[in-house]
Write an enzyme that holds these catalytic residues in place. Structure first.
Site, PDB file in Angstrom:
ATOM      1  N   ASP A  14      19.685  -8.032 -28.034  1.00  0.00           N
ATOM      2  CA  ASP A  14      20.563  -7.224 -27.170  1.00  0.00           C
ATOM      3  C   ASP A  14      21.933  -7.887 -27.191  1.00  0.00           C
ATOM      4  OD1 ASP A  14      21.421  -5.378 -25.128  1.00  0.00           O
ATOM      5  OD2 ASP A  14      21.172  -6.958 -23.656  1.00  0.00           O
ATOM      6  N   SER A  15      22.918  -7.170 -26.650  1.00  0.00           N
ATOM      7  CA  SER A  15      24.247  -7.755 -26.531  1.00  0.00           C
ATOM      8  C   SER A  15      24.246  -8.957 -25.577  1.00  0.00           C
ATOM      9  CB  SER A  15      25.210  -6.690 -26.010  1.00  0.00           C
ATOM     10  OG  SER A  15      24.721  -6.155 -24.792  1.00  0.00           O
ATOM     11  N   CYS A  77      18.914  -2.647 -26.997  1.00  0.00           N
ATOM     12  CA  CYS A  77      20.260  -2.335 -26.507  1.00  0.00           C
ATOM     13  C   CYS A  77      20.534  -0.871 -26.848  1.00  0.00           C
ATOM     14  CB  CYS A  77      21.262  -3.247 -27.210  1.00  0.00           C
ATOM     15  SG  CYS A  77      22.982  -2.869 -26.823  1.00  0.00           S
ATOM     16  N   GLU A 156      24.469  -8.009 -13.486  1.00  0.00           N
ATOM     17  CA  GLU A 156      24.569  -9.415 -13.903  1.00  0.00           C
ATOM     18  C   GLU A 156      24.997 -10.316 -12.747  1.00  0.00           C
ATOM     19  OE1 GLU A 156      26.395 -10.178 -17.622  1.00  0.00           O
ATOM     20  OE2 GLU A 156      25.067  -8.765 -18.658  1.00  0.00           O
ATOM     21  N   CYS A 188      20.447   2.410 -20.675  1.00  0.00           N
ATOM     22  CA  CYS A 188      21.013   1.067 -20.831  1.00  0.00           C
ATOM     23  C   CYS A 188      19.947   0.095 -20.361  1.00  0.00           C
ATOM     24  CB  CYS A 188      22.270   0.922 -19.965  1.00  0.00           C
ATOM     25  SG  CYS A 188      22.947  -0.752 -19.965  1.00  0.00           S
ATOM     26  N   HIS A 190      20.112  -2.640 -18.992  1.00  0.00           N
ATOM     27  CA  HIS A 190      20.357  -3.292 -17.695  1.00  0.00           C
ATOM     28  C   HIS A 190      19.829  -2.455 -16.524  1.00  0.00           C
ATOM     29  CE1 HIS A 190      23.218  -5.842 -19.825  1.00  0.00           C
ATOM     30  NE2 HIS A 190      23.454  -6.528 -18.719  1.00  0.00           N
TER      31      HIS A 190
HETATM   32  N1  DGL Z   1      22.360  -3.730 -22.651  1.00  0.00           N
HETATM   33  C1  DGL Z   1      23.431  -2.913 -23.182  1.00  0.00           C
HETATM   34  C2  DGL Z   1      22.890  -1.503 -23.490  1.00  0.00           C
HETATM   35  O1  DGL Z   1      21.708  -1.237 -23.368  1.00  0.00           O
HETATM   36  C3  DGL Z   1      24.604  -2.812 -22.231  1.00  0.00           C
HETATM   37  C4  DGL Z   1      25.490  -4.003 -22.105  1.00  0.00           C
HETATM   38  C5  DGL Z   1      26.700  -3.971 -23.007  1.00  0.00           C
HETATM   39  O2  DGL Z   1      27.647  -3.201 -22.749  1.00  0.00           O
HETATM   40  O3  DGL Z   1      26.690  -4.734 -23.945  1.00  0.00           O
HETATM   41  O4  DGL Z   1      23.649  -0.651 -23.869  1.00  0.00           O
END
Ligand code: DGL
Length: 272
Positions: A14-15, A77, A156, A188, A190
């Site tokens: 993931d990012s 991600c 976060e 997403c 998150h």
């Molecule tokens: N976890 C990323 C996603 O699912 C979001 C966070 C980011 O912007 O890097 O898109």
């Protein structure tokens, strides 16, 4: 031939820390699997970046995991899943699972009134990838989408259950609820942290689709179909690699994974 790869780890990237919600669900469904997690914490967020940059980063993230000899990769991600899958599939032959398809499929089949809402980062929403996939399965469906960029920093910060999160979610969801969605995709990784608040706001008539859960189910199905489940009976181990070790990483990671994080190593992702 397949027998030899069973005991190799699953690679997940993931990012940053969002993909840990996917790890959490995979650990529940596949406790014997070994996992290598890469979080691109030096270059997060991907959500506001261009598709070209996301594709470039995704190729490097994948190359790193492949250098660790993984048997399958999970792109945990949505921003990468909606912008970079064709290029990843062109470059690599091992199974690569994204978070978009399992959710889109589930939403397309389970909506009753064919009005589906999606929230996600700018990169995910602007890609149009979700509605393209949903409409292919269910051409009658109408997709209503909005970018919700404030949610990543709030998650976060550990404020997902704070009143401030509730107030922001209410503003974000209002137009989707007004337009009559009966299904909401959390586009997403998150966002599972907001599931409780979202359920409260959306009410019981809107089904919330948690991207982590359906992805974990897909991973399990593919390991079974390909006959590459780990046949070791012991609990799998998990190693974390990051492109930077943020000051609050252990605190934030624990909120996403619901358990303490150890085995964390920093790597130089630019080398890949
Ligand atoms: N976890 C990323 C996603 O699912 C979001 C966070 C980011 O912007 O890097 O898109």
């Amino acid at each position: 031939m397949k027998k030899r790869i069973n005991n190799l780890p699953i690679g997940i990237f993931d990012s940053g820390v969002g993909g840990l919600t996917v790890v959490k669900e995979i650990l529940k469904k596949l406790p014997n699997e070994n996992i290598i997690y890469f979080g691109d914490t030096a270059r997060v967020p991907y959500g506001p970046k261009s598709s070209d940059t996301i594709r470039h980063f995704a190729l490097q993230d994948t190359a790193f995991l492949i250098s660790k000899k993984v048997k399958l990769i999970v792109v945990a991600c949505n921003s990468v899943s909606s912008n970079a899958m064709p290029v990843l599939k062109r470059h690599y032959k091992l199974p690569i699972i994204d978070v978009l398809k399992p959710n889109a499929e589930y939403a397309a089949y389970s909506t009753k009134n064919n009005v589906i809402g999606i929230i996600g980062t700018h990169a995910t929403i602007e890609s149009g990838a979700y509605e393209k996939y949903i409409n292919r399965i269910n051409p009658l469906s109408k997709v209503i989408k909005i970018p919700t960029p404030l949610l990543v920093p709030i998650a976060e910060e550990g404020w997902a259950n704070h009143q401030i999160a509730h107030d922001i979610l209410k503003i974000y969801l209002a137009p989707l609820i007004r337009k009559g969605i009966d299904t909401l995709i959390l586009g997403c990784t998150h966002y599972p942290l907001f599931e409780k608040s979202l359920k409260n706001i959306a009410g019981k008539n809107i089904k919330i689709i948690n991207s982590a859960r359906y992805t974990a189910k897909t991973v399990k199905d593919i390991l079974i179909n390909e006959n590459i489940l780990n046949n070791d009976k012991k609990k799998g181990d998990i190693r974390f690699y990051l492109s930077d070790i943020p000051r609050n990483f252990k605190y934030v990671a624990k909120q996403f994974l619901k358990m303490p994080v150890s085995n964390v190593k920093k790597i130089n992702i630019e080398k890949y």
